[in-house]
Design a protein around this motif. Structure first.
Motif, mmCIF file in Angstrom:
data_model
loop_
_atom_site.group_PDB
_atom_site.id
_atom_site.type_symbol
_atom_site.label_atom_id
_atom_site.label_comp_id
_atom_site.label_asym_id
_atom_site.label_seq_id
_atom_site.Cartn_x
_atom_site.Cartn_y
_atom_site.Cartn_z
ATOM 1 N N GLY A 197 0.805 -1.213 0.000
ATOM 2 C CA GLY A 197 0.000 0.000 0.000
ATOM 3 C C GLY A 197 0.838 1.262 0.000
ATOM 4 N N VAL A 198 0.228 2.329 -0.475
ATOM 5 C CA VAL A 198 0.836 3.664 -0.466
ATOM 6 C C VAL A 198 -0.176 4.620 0.148
ATOM 7 N N MET A 199 0.295 5.443 1.070
ATOM 8 C CA MET A 199 -0.567 6.444 1.698
ATOM 9 C C MET A 199 -0.052 7.837 1.349
ATOM 10 N N GLN A 200 -0.950 8.672 0.850
ATOM 11 C CA GLN A 200 -0.652 10.078 0.583
ATOM 12 C C GLN A 200 -1.784 10.915 1.159
ATOM 13 N N ALA A 201 -1.422 12.068 1.678
ATOM 14 C CA ALA A 201 -2.395 12.846 2.441
ATOM 15 C C ALA A 201 -3.627 13.230 1.624
ATOM 16 N N PHE A 202 -3.438 13.855 0.498
ATOM 17 C CA PHE A 202 -4.610 14.406 -0.191
ATOM 18 C C PHE A 202 -5.447 13.358 -0.910
ATOM 19 N N PRO A 203 -4.876 12.310 -1.473
ATOM 20 C CA PRO A 203 -5.748 11.249 -1.990
ATOM 21 C C PRO A 203 -6.632 10.612 -0.914
ATOM 22 N N ILE A 204 -6.086 10.414 0.299
ATOM 23 C CA ILE A 204 -6.930 9.804 1.333
ATOM 24 C C ILE A 204 -7.940 10.824 1.866
ATOM 25 N N ILE A 205 -7.579 12.100 1.902
ATOM 26 C CA ILE A 205 -8.557 13.130 2.265
ATOM 27 C C ILE A 205 -9.732 13.079 1.298
ATOM 28 N N ASP A 206 -9.422 13.004 0.005
ATOM 29 C CA ASP A 206 -10.487 12.994 -1.000
ATOM 30 C C ASP A 206 -11.310 11.710 -0.925
ATOM 31 N N THR A 207 -10.669 10.603 -0.518
ATOM 32 C CA THR A 207 -11.429 9.362 -0.294
ATOM 33 C C THR A 207 -12.434 9.548 0.828
ATOM 34 N N TYR A 208 -11.984 10.115 1.954
ATOM 35 C CA TYR A 208 -12.888 10.336 3.081
ATOM 36 C C TYR A 208 -13.999 11.317 2.704
ATOM 37 N N LEU A 209 -13.635 12.362 1.970
ATOM 38 C CA LEU A 209 -14.653 13.337 1.572
ATOM 39 C C LEU A 209 -15.653 12.720 0.594
ATOM 40 N N GLY A 210 -15.215 11.720 -0.166
ATOM 41 C CA GLY A 210 -16.142 11.019 -1.042
ATOM 42 C C GLY A 210 -17.137 10.176 -0.274
ATOM 43 N N LEU A 211 -16.770 9.778 0.954
ATOM 44 C CA LEU A 211 -17.680 9.009 1.793
ATOM 45 C C LEU A 211 -18.658 9.911 2.538
ATOM 46 N N ALA A 212 -18.171 11.080 2.931
ATOM 47 C CA ALA A 212 -19.013 12.020 3.683
ATOM 48 C C ALA A 212 -18.294 13.358 3.769
ATOM 49 N N ALA A 213 -19.018 14.422 3.526
ATOM 50 C CA ALA A 213 -18.422 15.755 3.645
ATOM 51 C C ALA A 213 -19.523 16.781 3.870
ATOM 52 N N ASP A 214 -19.135 17.916 4.467
ATOM 53 C CA ASP A 214 -20.066 19.030 4.585
ATOM 54 C C ASP A 214 -19.393 20.273 4.012
#
Length: 293
Positions: free
Chosen positions: A132-149
């Motif tokens: 696996g590879v972890m990068q800050a903004f791709p995972i931020i966008d993943t979380y925001l794709g699940l739920a965001a306000d």
């Protein structure tokens, strides 16, 4: 003893536990934010049984977690898993009766800060390959794709300059824990420090783990550096810390929206987002962006 049906099923699904009748196991719940864990004891067996929370199953790879945790155990910085099911995420490992989880104030102790640095330095410089590879903004966008306000979306837009700066100067990726908060460090009676909960582990910019340590407690930075060795530059760490506030905030919101009812999540979300807003408004932001620009 009376055991609820979910726990009864878990006890029957793990071979080491199923070797005894469920009624022989003494079970005590352990605290956790996203997973359910129990201390299970019988005879000379003293173990930790973990079942993953439903919300985290949306974005975690358990096969990746277990591969990386096994490497960490080989390096001597994590306890070995006795059982791990990549399909269900259920794990079993020894309960370390002589160990205690660190608290944020422990990070200020020079001897602990130095050992934290040494543990992370050992991992980052091991030369081992995590899955696996972890990068800050791709995972931020993943979380925001699940739920965001709206507030999270605005902060993500404001943080775009940080993404550009960090990604314009990529660091060599190293095996990383990703979530080195105080509760994920176990200090044993002999002074050995272990890291647990490798759910988010991956290859990553080493600045992630180091910035997360600074966020997790008032670390004695001089002692930490003595244990770790050469650190990334100040500006990279400052910008990564800002990005991690957005990672943590978007993760917390996704967990709340996914049905995680753990107490304190709302307060945690507000803390991360308020701290991020202060960093985005801080005059130092422009200076650190210029260094990486």
């Amino acid at each position: 003893m009376t055991i609820d049906p979910i726990l009864q099923k878990l006890l029957a699904s793990v071979p080491l536990l199923a070797a005894r009748p469920a009624a022989e196991w003494s079970v005590r719940p352990l605290a956790g934010m996203t997973n359910q864990s129990w201390r299970v004891t019988a005879g000379d067996r003293d173990l930790v049984l973990r079942a993953p929370g439903a919300s985290s199953q949306r974005y975690l790879s358990r096969a990746q977690e277990f591969h990386n945790a096994a490497i960490a155990a080989e390096l001597g910085i994590a306890p070995a898993l006795l059982y791990a099911d990549a399909q269900t995420g259920v794990t079993l490992q020894p309960f370390l009766a002589d160990a205690r989880a660190l608290a944020p104030e422990d990070f200020a102790a020079p001897e602990i800060a130095r050992e934290i640095g040494a543990r992370l330095g050992c991992l980052h410089r091991s030369g081992r390959a995590f899955q696996g590879v972890m990068q800050a903004f791709p995972i931020i966008d993943t979380y925001l794709g699940l739920a965001a306000d709206a507030r999270l979306r605005r902060l993500r837009d404001r943080a775009e300059l940080i993404r550009v700066a960090l990604e314009a100067h990529p660091a060599a990726l190293v095996p990383s824990h990703i979530d080195p908060n105080p509760a994920n460090f176990l200090l044993r009676a002999d002074g050995t420090l272990l890291l647990i909960d490798w759910e988010y582990s991956a290859m990553c910019d080493p600045a992630w783990d180091i910035a997360a340590i600074v966020m997790g407690g008032r670390i004695d930075q001089a002692a930490f550096a003595r244990g770790y060795g050469a650190l990334p530059g100040e500006s990279r760490l400052w910008l990564m810390r800002a990005a991690l506030h957005l990672v943590a905030g978007s993760w917390t919101y996704a967990e709340i929206a996914g049905g995680n009812a753990a107490p304190g999540l709302d307060a945690m979300l507000e803390r991360y987002l308020s701290d991020l807003e202060r960093m985005l408004d801080h005059p130092a932001l422009k200076r650190h962006l210029a260094v990486l620009g």
